[in-house]
Design a protein around this motif. Structure first.
Motif, PDB file in Angstrom:
ATOM      1  N   SER A 112       6.094  -8.472  -3.648  1.00 59.37           N
ATOM      2  CA  SER A 112       7.097  -8.276  -4.307  1.00 59.37           C
ATOM      3  C   SER A 112       8.236  -8.884  -3.447  1.00 59.37           C
ATOM      4  O   SER A 112       9.035  -9.079  -4.017  1.00 59.37           O
ATOM      5  N   SER A 113       8.229  -8.705  -2.021  1.00 64.94           N
ATOM      6  CA  SER A 113       9.108  -9.345  -1.246  1.00 64.94           C
ATOM      7  C   SER A 113       8.202 -10.206  -0.155  1.00 64.94           C
ATOM      8  O   SER A 113       8.724 -11.176   0.445  1.00 64.94           O
ATOM      9  N   ASN A 114       7.123  -9.743   0.111  1.00 62.66           N
ATOM     10  CA  ASN A 114       6.117 -10.602   1.056  1.00 62.66           C
ATOM     11  C   ASN A 114       4.948  -9.892   0.675  1.00 62.66           C
ATOM     12  O   ASN A 114       4.683  -9.021   0.129  1.00 62.66           O
ATOM     13  N   VAL A 115       3.693 -10.399   0.947  1.00 56.80           N
ATOM     14  CA  VAL A 115       2.508 -10.092   0.669  1.00 56.80           C
ATOM     15  C   VAL A 115       2.212  -8.656   1.137  1.00 56.80           C
ATOM     16  O   VAL A 115       2.704  -8.420   2.663  1.00 56.80           O
ATOM     17  N   LYS A 116       1.555  -7.692   0.539  1.00 56.60           N
ATOM     18  CA  LYS A 116       1.418  -6.426   1.072  1.00 56.60           C
ATOM     19  C   LYS A 116       0.086  -5.870   0.674  1.00 56.60           C
ATOM     20  O   LYS A 116      -0.395  -6.166  -0.487  1.00 56.60           O
ATOM     21  N   ILE A 117      -0.606  -5.044   1.415  1.00 57.07           N
ATOM     22  CA  ILE A 117      -1.705  -4.281   0.921  1.00 57.07           C
ATOM     23  C   ILE A 117      -1.164  -2.830   0.383  1.00 57.07           C
ATOM     24  O   ILE A 117      -0.349  -2.263   1.038  1.00 57.07           O
ATOM     25  N   GLY A 118      -2.238  -2.632  -0.660  1.00 58.12           N
ATOM     26  CA  GLY A 118      -1.837  -1.038  -1.167  1.00 58.12           C
ATOM     27  C   GLY A 118      -2.870  -0.510  -1.730  1.00 58.12           C
ATOM     28  O   GLY A 118      -3.969  -1.145  -1.897  1.00 58.12           O
ATOM     29  N   VAL A 119      -3.050   0.588  -2.118  1.00 56.33           N
ATOM     30  CA  VAL A 119      -4.136   1.514  -2.872  1.00 56.33           C
ATOM     31  C   VAL A 119      -3.655   2.209  -3.899  1.00 56.33           C
ATOM     32  O   VAL A 119      -2.573   2.637  -3.988  1.00 56.33           O
ATOM     33  N   THR A 120      -4.398   2.263  -4.949  1.00 53.12           N
ATOM     34  CA  THR A 120      -4.115   3.059  -6.254  1.00 53.12           C
ATOM     35  C   THR A 120      -5.083   3.471  -7.129  1.00 53.12           C
ATOM     36  O   THR A 120      -6.424   2.773  -6.763  1.00 53.12           O
ATOM     37  N   ARG A 121      -5.240   4.428  -7.809  1.00 56.44           N
ATOM     38  CA  ARG A 121      -6.321   4.482  -8.621  1.00 56.44           C
ATOM     39  C   ARG A 121      -6.310   3.446  -9.712  1.00 56.44           C
ATOM     40  O   ARG A 121      -5.328   2.767 -10.192  1.00 56.44           O
ATOM     41  N   LYS A 122      -7.499   3.172  -9.961  1.00 58.02           N
ATOM     42  CA  LYS A 122      -7.836   1.941 -11.099  1.00 58.02           C
ATOM     43  C   LYS A 122      -7.009   2.233 -12.323  1.00 58.02           C
ATOM     44  O   LYS A 122      -6.403   1.212 -12.956  1.00 58.02           O
ATOM     45  N   ASP A 176       6.481 -17.550  -4.025  1.00 62.28           N
ATOM     46  CA  ASP A 176       4.874 -17.597  -4.778  1.00 62.28           C
ATOM     47  C   ASP A 176       4.045 -17.817  -3.580  1.00 62.28           C
ATOM     48  O   ASP A 176       3.964 -18.823  -2.698  1.00 62.28           O
ATOM     49  N   LEU A 177       2.877 -17.120  -3.509  1.00 63.12           N
ATOM     50  CA  LEU A 177       1.928 -17.036  -2.507  1.00 63.12           C
ATOM     51  C   LEU A 177       0.389 -17.353  -3.187  1.00 63.12           C
ATOM     52  O   LEU A 177       0.322 -16.901  -4.305  1.00 63.12           O
ATOM     53  N   ASP A 178      -0.622 -18.026  -2.472  1.00 65.22           N
ATOM     54  CA  ASP A 178      -1.725 -17.813  -3.123  1.00 65.22           C
ATOM     55  C   ASP A 178      -2.571 -16.600  -2.772  1.00 65.22           C
ATOM     56  O   ASP A 178      -3.236 -16.503  -1.732  1.00 65.22           O
ATOM     57  N   LEU A 179      -2.389 -15.750  -3.541  1.00 64.49           N
ATOM     58  CA  LEU A 179      -3.223 -14.307  -3.361  1.00 64.49           C
ATOM     59  C   LEU A 179      -4.676 -14.690  -3.101  1.00 64.49           C
ATOM     60  O   LEU A 179      -5.328 -13.931  -2.344  1.00 64.49           O
ATOM     61  N   VAL A 180      -5.174 -15.482  -4.025  1.00 67.23           N
ATOM     62  CA  VAL A 180      -6.674 -15.616  -3.802  1.00 67.23           C
ATOM     63  C   VAL A 180      -7.213 -16.077  -2.459  1.00 67.23           C
ATOM     64  O   VAL A 180      -8.204 -15.403  -2.098  1.00 67.23           O
ATOM     65  N   ALA A 181      -6.508 -16.909  -2.011  1.00 68.33           N
ATOM     66  CA  ALA A 181      -6.768 -17.543  -0.611  1.00 68.33           C
ATOM     67  C   ALA A 181      -6.566 -16.468   0.253  1.00 68.33           C
ATOM     68  O   ALA A 181      -7.194 -16.016   1.468  1.00 68.33           O
ATOM     69  N   ILE A 182      -5.485 -15.736   0.171  1.00 66.80           N
ATOM     70  CA  ILE A 182      -5.123 -14.573   1.119  1.00 66.80           C
ATOM     71  C   ILE A 182      -6.136 -13.380   1.214  1.00 66.80           C
ATOM     72  O   ILE A 182      -6.673 -12.987   2.213  1.00 66.80           O
ATOM     73  N   LYS A 183      -6.692 -13.305   0.141  1.00 65.94           N
ATOM     74  CA  LYS A 183      -7.801 -12.091  -0.214  1.00 65.94           C
ATOM     75  C   LYS A 183      -9.150 -12.730   0.656  1.00 65.94           C
ATOM     76  O   LYS A 183      -9.839 -11.913   1.125  1.00 65.94           O
TER      77      LYS A 183
END
Length: 264
Positions: A112-122, A176-183
């Motif tokens: 959103s503003s930076n990469v963050k980790i989060g939890v939610t129901r599927k 824009d970040l490479d979320l696949v790589a960060i994952k």
């Protein structure tokens, strides 16, 4: 045209551009159609979304008594690692907690503003990402209960933030970040009991929001202090309305506020 009702968080629909709706008891409003028009907001009264009494809301659109007693307001909602339904242990209402906690949950990365980790129901994907104003997001693991999601978030937030800079998100100061790589970089830090739930083939989802112009500086509208405001709507992102003068209005923070809205 005038609409009147009690605010709840905006309902959303993922499309080429996210569609936003304010839903009232007797009516609804597609806010995308209000862009570039004058919108006035007039605070009328409080109404608790739980007991429906005209009592000042404390948090999440409910009065203090309901916040203190409702099963969906427990600590495990904010801190999923405190979930205990998988152990058969009650917090406030075990039947409710088993239904809410013992279902598939996603641990994700959102930008959103930076990469963050989060939890939610599927079932809340991609709604959760839209509500956070994420322009890109990716699933990391899918686990069978909220507790496992919670301990995953705790482990991974040692390496990546679990907070969003909402001001940066609303001024569109983004990367824009490479979320696949960060994952993949975070994969070794998954708790042992969660590693089997890793999603190696998950891909980024890109989300576009209906914003005509972003503000360079931000002011926040608090209806409890300023019960009337009028401005030209220039955008909608996350759960915020963005106006021409840099004023932003967090709809979710105003759940339980009865208002009248006038469009001209």
């Amino acid at each position: 045209m005038t609409y009147e009702g009690v605010l709840t968080k905006m309902q959303t629909e993922l499309n080429d551009v996210v569609q936003y709706y304010l839903v009232f008891e007797q009516d609804f409003l597609n806010l995308n159609q209000v862009l570039d028009k004058k919108l006035s907001i007039n605070f009328l009264k409080y109404r608790c979304l739980k007991c429906e009494k005209e009592k000042k809301v404390f948090a999440n659109g409910v009065c203090y008594q309901c916040f203190s007693t409702s099963p969906d307001m427990g600590q495990w909602v904010i801190r999923p690692e405190l979930s205990t339904a998988h152990l058969g242990q009650e917090d406030r209402d075990l039947d409710y907690e088993q239904q809410a906690q013992l279902q598939p949950h996603i641990v994700y990365l959102a930008n959103s503003s930076n990469v963050k980790i989060g939890v939610t129901r599927k079932s809340q994907i991609p709604t959760r990402w839209i509500d956070q104003g994420a322009h890109e997001a990716i699933e990391v693991v899918e686990v069978p209960n909220r507790y496992l999601a919670g301990i995953t978030e705790v482990a991974l937030k040692e390496h990546v933030s679990d907070k969003t800079n909402w001001r940066q998100m609303l001024t569109n100061n983004l990367k824009d970040l490479d979320l696949v790589a960060i994952k993949e970089e975070l994969r070794p830090y998954l708790p042992e009991e969660v590693k089997e739930y890793y999603l190696p083939n998950a891909q980024e989802l890109e989300i576009k929001f209906p914003v005509l112009t972003y503000p360079s500086a931000i002011k926040t509208l608090n209806l409890g202090k300023t019960p009337f405001y009028e401005g030209i709507l220039k955008g909608i992102k996350g759960q915020y309305l963005i106006f021409h003068d840099g004023m932003v209005f967090n709809v979710r923070k105003h759940e339980g506020f009865g208002v009248s809205l006038d469009i001209s």
